[in-house]
Design a protein around this motif. Sequence first.
Motif, PDB file in Angstrom:
ATOM      1  N   LEU A 119       0.831  -1.206   0.000  1.00  0.00           N
ATOM      2  CA  LEU A 119       0.000   0.000   0.000  1.00  0.00           C
ATOM      3  C   LEU A 119       0.865   1.255   0.000  1.00  0.00           C
ATOM      4  O   LEU A 119       1.893   1.316   0.677  1.00  0.00           O
ATOM      5  CB  LEU A 119      -0.899   0.024   1.238  1.00  0.00           C
ATOM      6  N   LYS A 120       0.429   2.280  -0.731  1.00  0.00           N
ATOM      7  CA  LYS A 120       1.125   3.566  -0.706  1.00  0.00           C
ATOM      8  C   LYS A 120       0.900   4.251   0.648  1.00  0.00           C
ATOM      9  O   LYS A 120       1.744   4.994   1.121  1.00  0.00           O
ATOM     10  CB  LYS A 120       0.621   4.467  -1.834  1.00  0.00           C
ATOM     11  N   ILE A 121      -0.265   4.019   1.223  1.00  0.00           N
ATOM     12  CA  ILE A 121      -0.615   4.615   2.512  1.00  0.00           C
ATOM     13  C   ILE A 121      -0.962   3.475   3.470  1.00  0.00           C
ATOM     14  O   ILE A 121      -1.932   2.754   3.268  1.00  0.00           O
ATOM     15  CB  ILE A 121      -1.813   5.570   2.381  1.00  0.00           C
ATOM     16  N   LYS A 122      -0.150   3.296   4.479  1.00  0.00           N
ATOM     17  CA  LYS A 122      -0.372   2.234   5.454  1.00  0.00           C
ATOM     18  C   LYS A 122      -1.490   2.663   6.410  1.00  0.00           C
ATOM     19  O   LYS A 122      -1.432   3.730   7.008  1.00  0.00           O
ATOM     20  CB  LYS A 122       0.918   1.953   6.231  1.00  0.00           C
ATOM     21  N   TYR A 123      -2.494   1.830   6.526  1.00  0.00           N
ATOM     22  CA  TYR A 123      -3.612   2.081   7.439  1.00  0.00           C
ATOM     23  C   TYR A 123      -3.379   1.252   8.696  1.00  0.00           C
ATOM     24  O   TYR A 123      -3.192   0.039   8.627  1.00  0.00           O
ATOM     25  CB  TYR A 123      -4.918   1.663   6.761  1.00  0.00           C
ATOM     26  N   ILE A 124      -3.369   1.923   9.836  1.00  0.00           N
ATOM     27  CA  ILE A 124      -3.192   1.252  11.129  1.00  0.00           C
ATOM     28  C   ILE A 124      -4.334   1.698  12.025  1.00  0.00           C
ATOM     29  O   ILE A 124      -4.551   2.895  12.206  1.00  0.00           O
ATOM     30  CB  ILE A 124      -1.843   1.613  11.785  1.00  0.00           C
ATOM     31  N   ALA A 125      -5.078   0.744  12.579  1.00  0.00           N
ATOM     32  CA  ALA A 125      -6.231   1.085  13.410  1.00  0.00           C
ATOM     33  C   ALA A 125      -6.340   0.125  14.582  1.00  0.00           C
ATOM     34  O   ALA A 125      -6.032  -1.065  14.469  1.00  0.00           O
ATOM     35  CB  ALA A 125      -7.506   1.033  12.572  1.00  0.00           C
ATOM     36  N   ASP A 126      -6.806   0.660  15.693  1.00  0.00           N
ATOM     37  CA  ASP A 126      -7.039  -0.164  16.883  1.00  0.00           C
ATOM     38  C   ASP A 126      -8.526  -0.503  17.036  1.00  0.00           C
ATOM     39  O   ASP A 126      -8.998  -0.741  18.144  1.00  0.00           O
ATOM     40  CB  ASP A 126      -6.524   0.544  18.132  1.00  0.00           C
ATOM     41  N   SER A 127      -9.242  -0.533  15.931  1.00  0.00           N
ATOM     42  CA  SER A 127     -10.681  -0.781  15.967  1.00  0.00           C
ATOM     43  C   SER A 127     -11.003  -2.067  16.715  1.00  0.00           C
ATOM     44  O   SER A 127     -10.336  -3.089  16.544  1.00  0.00           O
ATOM     45  CB  SER A 127     -11.237  -0.860  14.548  1.00  0.00           C
ATOM     46  N   ARG A 128     -12.044  -1.960  17.539  1.00  0.00           N
ATOM     47  CA  ARG A 128     -12.486  -3.077  18.371  1.00  0.00           C
ATOM     48  C   ARG A 128     -11.373  -3.587  19.287  1.00  0.00           C
ATOM     49  O   ARG A 128     -11.290  -4.749  19.613  1.00  0.00           O
ATOM     50  CB  ARG A 128     -13.067  -4.188  17.512  1.00  0.00           C
ATOM     51  N   HIS A 129     -10.479  -2.645  19.639  1.00  0.00           N
ATOM     52  CA  HIS A 129      -9.407  -2.918  20.599  1.00  0.00           C
ATOM     53  C   HIS A 129      -8.396  -3.928  20.062  1.00  0.00           C
ATOM     54  O   HIS A 129      -7.772  -4.671  20.811  1.00  0.00           O
ATOM     55  CB  HIS A 129     -10.012  -3.380  21.927  1.00  0.00           C
ATOM     56  N   GLN A 130      -8.246  -3.955  18.736  1.00  0.00           N
ATOM     57  CA  GLN A 130      -7.299  -4.870  18.102  1.00  0.00           C
ATOM     58  C   GLN A 130      -6.545  -4.126  17.003  1.00  0.00           C
ATOM     59  O   GLN A 130      -7.123  -3.319  16.286  1.00  0.00           O
ATOM     60  CB  GLN A 130      -8.034  -6.060  17.475  1.00  0.00           C
TER      61      GLN A 130
END
Length: 189
Positions: A119-130
């Motif tokens: 990915l050109k833009i790395k998506y990092i998320a803690d959605s649902r505590h994960q």
Amino acid sequence: MALLEWMLGVRSSYFFQIRNDAYNLFSERSIRTVREIHKMGHHIGLHVHLGMLESLNQMEDYILHDVELMEKMIKIPIDRFSYHRPTREALQLKLKIKGLINTYDDLFFEFRESDWADLKIKYIADSRHQWKYGYPDEDTIIKHPKIQLLTHPDEWTINGYDSESNFQILQHEKKAAFRTTIKSECDHY
């Protein structure tokens, strides 16, 4: 989180829902908190809850209505929005609204059904505590020149509790706040 970022010289975007049952954004206490976050230099945006949207064809009007309401109630400019648990269809729409930043626009997010390795833009998320899409450690940050980091500061604690324990603490806090509200509003009984 906003205070910590301010102290570190970091400016972020904080998004709030107006269509949920977990908190009342338009309560005196919530408005005061949002204004404090804004005064620290952070941006305030609408966290779009799509649950009441009848058709994707209405999405622009739906968002503009909520942004206008939010601005009137909080009395600060709202220039961005982000979806709450966006559907595939909402992401594929790539909605552009004049005067508003969409956090899922191509400038900030790259939508793919699979194969997220390059990915050109790395998506990092803690959605649902994960951390399902990767963890924001030093190696990840160095490896990716552009990252969208989505966190939910209200869902974490200093002690690092697991999801169940953390939400039990949040429930306790909500109960205490509700008791305080009832006491202050109904002390004449």
